[in-house]
Structures are given as structure tokens and as C-alpha cells.
Enzyme design. Structure first.
Site, mmCIF file in Angstrom:
data_model
loop_
_atom_site.group_PDB
_atom_site.id
_atom_site.type_symbol
_atom_site.label_atom_id
_atom_site.label_comp_id
_atom_site.label_asym_id
_atom_site.label_seq_id
_atom_site.Cartn_x
_atom_site.Cartn_y
_atom_site.Cartn_z
ATOM 1 N N ASP A 1 0.877 -1.161 0.000
ATOM 2 C CA ASP A 1 0.000 0.000 0.000
ATOM 3 C C ASP A 1 0.921 1.219 0.000
ATOM 4 O O ASP A 1 2.129 1.100 0.224
ATOM 5 C CB ASP A 1 -0.893 -0.023 1.244
ATOM 6 C CG ASP A 1 -1.822 1.172 1.328
ATOM 7 O OD1 ASP A 1 -2.267 1.655 0.271
ATOM 8 O OD2 ASP A 1 -2.092 1.627 2.453
ATOM 9 N N ASP B 1 -0.056 4.979 1.284
ATOM 10 C CA ASP B 1 -0.240 5.865 2.431
ATOM 11 C C ASP B 1 -0.225 5.084 3.738
ATOM 12 O O ASP B 1 -1.005 4.158 3.935
ATOM 13 C CB ASP B 1 -1.557 6.627 2.295
ATOM 14 C CG ASP B 1 -1.595 7.455 1.022
ATOM 15 O OD1 ASP B 1 -0.631 8.187 0.778
ATOM 16 O OD2 ASP B 1 -2.577 7.344 0.263
ATOM 17 N N ASP C 1 -1.434 -1.148 6.068
ATOM 18 C CA ASP C 1 -1.439 -0.499 7.381
ATOM 19 C C ASP C 1 -2.834 -0.374 7.966
ATOM 20 O O ASP C 1 -2.975 -0.035 9.140
ATOM 21 C CB ASP C 1 -0.809 0.896 7.301
ATOM 22 C CG ASP C 1 -1.743 1.906 6.653
ATOM 23 O OD1 ASP C 1 -2.214 1.640 5.524
ATOM 24 O OD2 ASP C 1 -2.014 2.953 7.268
#
Length: 335
Positions: free
Chosen positions: A81, A83, A274
Site C-alpha cells: 500500500d 499511504d 497499514d
């Protein structure tokens, strides 16, 4: 230098507290962002469609040179991912850029996404979707000023599209001004994968142009890693009809990079995420998933998703939480 991570993670795994590595909140101005040149979006500098599949060489430089530094059974793909994984961008990057875009477009002064509100809005995948969700809620609660703005813009879709283009330009300026350093260890793990010839890609709900800028800043934040921007394909933004937690973006990456028989190989792909919605997308795609908790996701529940490992960060050399060797498909991490 990246902040050191220290502390204890969930399930007894020794990791570090995210509090020790939180960057200071960028000072926001309703008129400008200090030190950042903000451009206004226009027809001349709008976001161009990505040519994702026309010029990519999806083999890492290590693979091209025949370098194999990892003796175990390597992941078929290592997918990141953006961000919160490559860079801690959400609180002090995207949120700040959204607020600045609202100001520049003359939206109601009451429209300001503070830290707490933005954390809740992150439950909605995608920036345009996030704006439409919030604006719709405001209108349903009787915000006549917002209703008028939406009508004058030609509807929610048009307003969100216009704002997102401007927000992306602001975000790019922030990235190019080196406002957001790589998260601890992310360059290390990319370098390890490059040396071992493991193919990598970025799978994000963010705009492809912004993701490319973030990835470029990470790759150029230190010594060469043996991999270039063109070696790592980016699957981002509206490239898929449904965003995370839907698995579409991870399935697309597997299909495009692995070709025929990709469905049988997803179990050998490793994702670093995250967030809860990101982990849901990865696991729904049948992939292995490591969660590196970020500022906004450290309190999210993951127990019901079946993620394989939860850590606070990947960890710099000497402070590693996970390495490419740990990702051996036959290793204890997955058992």
C-alpha cells in the site's frame, strides 16, 4: 534519519510503540502551507490518465541481472500500500492538502477536516469517495451552504473530481518539498526484494500521480536500492471500479503481473498494509498480509481478518521487525 520504533505489539510480538515515531503535525494555514508552492489545478495541469501498462518493465533490476540474495522460497509478488506504509502521509499530508484545496476553492469555512474527523473518514476508501461521503452527510444534516456549493459545481461527482485534482497538486508539492520521509525500514525491505529479484508493485486507493511522487521520493531518499521507479508498477486511483476493502486492486495487480493462472498464485503473494480495509482487501484476494500499524490505524481491530503479522513498522537495519528472509513462503511466519 527515521525515528526509532520501540515498544510492544499485539499478541505478544515484540515491536515498538508508534507514539515514539509520530511526526510533528504540520502547521496548517487556511491560506497557505509554509514552504510549499501551491499550484491551482487547471485544464493545463490536470491529472492525465496513467499509462500503467505501456512502459513498465516489471522485473526488478536484481532479477534482470540474475542476482539472487535470498535462498528460501521467495514471495511471487511483494505488494505495498502507499499511504501509511511507504510514508506516514494521511494526517500530515493528504488531510492538510484536502483542507487547503477546500480553502482555495472557496468552500464553506466550516469545512475543515481535523485530525479526529479525518480518522473516521478514512473508513471510506478513496479521496473522492471520502469527500462525497462527508459532503452528503453535511447536506442531509441541513447544511444549505454546502448544498449550494454542490449544486453550483454540477453535482457531487464533479465537485469531488475538481477538488481531488487540486488536492493532488498540493500533495505533490508537499512530497517534492520532502515534507514526509519514508517510514522506518521501508527502503530496506524494498532493497532486499530488489536484490532477490522479487517483483514489487504499489496498490493504493490514492491518485496514481500522487502515489508515483511518493514512491519516487522513497526511492531517492538515500543510496540507490537497485530498483527504479519504472521497475515498480503502480495500481492506483480509479483503475478499478471498487476500492478497498474490495480486493479488486490486488486481484488486478496479480492478473497483470502473473498472467494466466494468477488465481492459483495469489496465496504466494505478500502484501504490506497499514489499515483494516487494506488488510481486508489483501486477505479477500487470497494473499498473505503483514500490517504495519500507522498513526491512524494503531487502534483498528484486525483479529477477525486473519492477518498474518501485525507490527508497528518494518524497522531499519539493526531494528528489523520483518525482513525478506522472514517472508519465506515455507517459513514460520505463515504457519
Amino acid at each position: 534519519m527515521a525515528a526509532k520504533c520501540t515498544g510492544v505489539a499485539r499478541g505478544g510480538t515484540s515491536v515498538v510503540s508508534t507514539a515514539a515515531r509520530r511526526p510533528a503535525v504540520a502547521r496548517e494555514s487556511r491560506l497557505r502551507i509554509p514552504g510549499v508552492s501551491v499550484r491551482t489545478a487547471s485544464a493545463g495541469n490536470g491529472i492525465k490518465p496513467s499509462s500503467l501498462f505501456s512502459s513498465r518493465n516489471w522485473r526488478s533490476s536484481g532479477e534482470r541481472q540474475g542476482v539472487v540474495a535470498h535462498a528460501g522460497t521467495k514471495p511471487t509478488l511483494l505488494l505495498f500500500d502507499c499511504d501509511g506504509v511507504l510514508v506516514e502521509t494521511e494526517r500530515d499530508g493528504h488531510r492538510v492538502a484536502f483542507n487547503e484545496a477546500f480553502v482555495q476553492k472557496g468552500l464553506p469555512s466550516s469545512l475543515n477536516w481535523d485530525v479526529e474527523l479525518y480518522g473516521k473518514l478514512l473508513e471510506v476508501g478513496g479521496g473522492k469517495e471520502r469527500m462525497k461521503h462527508d459532503f452528503s452527510n453535511r447536506i442531509s444534516e441541513g447544511d444549505e451552504e454546502m448544498k449550494k456549493v454542490v449544486e453550483e459545481a454540477g453535482g457531487l461527482d464533479e465537485l469531488a473530481k475538481d477538488l481531488h485534482a487540486l488536492k493532488t497538486e498540493i500533495m505533490m508539492d508537499m512530497v517534492n518539498a520532502n515534507k514526509m520521509p519514508p517510514r522506518p525500514g521501508i527502503r530496506r525491505i524494498i532493497g532486499e526484494a530488489a536484490k532477490a529479484g522479487v517483483r514489487m508493485a504499489i496498490c493504493s486507493t490514492s491518485n496514481e500521480k500522487a502515489v508515483r511522487a511518493v514512491l519516487n521520493s522513497v526511492l531517492n531518499a538515500g543510496e540507490p536500492l537497485g530498483v527504479t521507479l519504472d521497475d515498480i508498477p503502480i495500481f492506483a486511483g480509479d483503475i478499478v471500479p471498487k476500492k478497498k476493502p474490495d480486493p479488486a486492486v490486488y486481484e488486478l495487480a496479480a492478473k497483470e503481473m502473473l498472467g494466466d493462472g494468477w488465481k492459483a498464485q495469489t496465496k504466494d503473494c505478500v502484501v504490506i498494509e497499514d489499515s483494516r480495509i487494506g488488510a481486508q482487501a489483501a486477505k479477500s484476494a487470497g494473499m498473505k498480509c503483514i500490517v504495519t500499524l500507522s498513526i491512524y490505524t494503531e487502534s483498528e481491530p484486525f483479529d477477525d481478518i486473519g492477518v498474518d503479522k501485525i507490527i508497528d513498522c518494518v524497522g531499519n537495519q539493526g531494528e528489523e521487525r520483518v525482513s525478506l528472509a522472514d517472508m519465506d513462503l515455507n517459513g514460520p511466519l505463515w504457519n
